[in-house]
Design a protein around this motif. Structure first.
Motif, PDB file in Angstrom:
ATOM      1  N   HIS A 140       0.825  -1.072   0.176  1.00 19.32           N
ATOM      2  CA  HIS A 140      -0.016  -0.115   0.030  1.00 19.32           C
ATOM      3  C   HIS A 140       0.801   1.359  -0.081  1.00 19.32           C
ATOM      4  O   HIS A 140       2.029   1.142   0.249  1.00 19.32           O
ATOM      5  N   GLN A 158      -3.967   3.497   1.147  1.00 19.68           N
ATOM      6  CA  GLN A 158      -4.347   3.556   2.200  1.00 19.68           C
ATOM      7  C   GLN A 158      -4.232   5.040   2.864  1.00 19.68           C
ATOM      8  O   GLN A 158      -3.555   5.893   3.146  1.00 19.68           O
ATOM      9  N   PHE A 213       7.983  -0.916  10.727  1.00 19.32           N
ATOM     10  CA  PHE A 213       8.436   0.183  10.072  1.00 19.32           C
ATOM     11  C   PHE A 213       9.770   0.272  10.240  1.00 19.32           C
ATOM     12  O   PHE A 213      10.744  -0.117  11.354  1.00 19.32           O
ATOM     13  N   GLU A 225       7.467   0.550   5.380  1.00 22.02           N
ATOM     14  CA  GLU A 225       6.727  -0.298   6.151  1.00 22.02           C
ATOM     15  C   GLU A 225       6.791  -1.622   5.382  1.00 22.02           C
ATOM     16  O   GLU A 225       6.700  -1.854   4.229  1.00 22.02           O
TER      17      GLU A 225
END
Ligand code: CO
Length: 133
Positions: free
Chosen positions: A8, A55, A117, A129
């Motif tokens: 994402h 996202q 992360f 991430e």
């Protein structure tokens, strides 16, 4: 390690409902997931892009990572999530390469994923991430 996909692109927004509506209308695509991730201090909405997602992230309060990001620079791309098969092995590799980690081990992400992360410094200012399904 294998980066198997872009999972994402995380975009920080101040008003989640307004942002969802704008993305819905602009792209003509419906959100497929909404979740509050207390651990990360965010409420998020996912729009599908192939097997990846956009996202949209709204902070649960000002004293959260996304809250501080918005206060500092306003809305925009907050991080990129890369999908990996084996998160712990990926973290071991980054550690061995001297890459500074934000999370030393995996923690809960949305959709039942495990995430970690990685510090933006090595990745030229991009917060990374890692996401394991
Ligand atoms: Co993310």
């Amino acid at each position: 390690m294998a980066l198997t996909d872009v999972d994402h692109i995380g975009i920080a927004v101040t008003d989640l409902e307004a942002a969802v509506e704008h993305y819905r209308r602009a792209f003509g695509v419906e959100p497929v997931h909404r979740e509050t991730v207390e651990d990360q201090g965010v409420e998020e909405v996912l729009f599908p892009v192939g097997s990846s997602y956009i996202q949209l992230l709204a902070p649960l309060g000002p004293d959260t990572p996304v809250g501080r990001f918005l206060a500092k620079g306003g809305e925009g791309i907050h991080h990129v999530g890369y999908r990996v098969d084996d998160l712990e092995a990926a973290l071991d590799r980054l550690r061995a390469e001297g890459v500074p980690l934000v999370d030393e081990t995996g923690r809960p992400g949305s959709r039942g994923t495990t995430v970690a992360f990685v510090h933006p410094k090595v990745f030229r200012g991009v917060l990374v991430e890692l996401v394991q399904e």
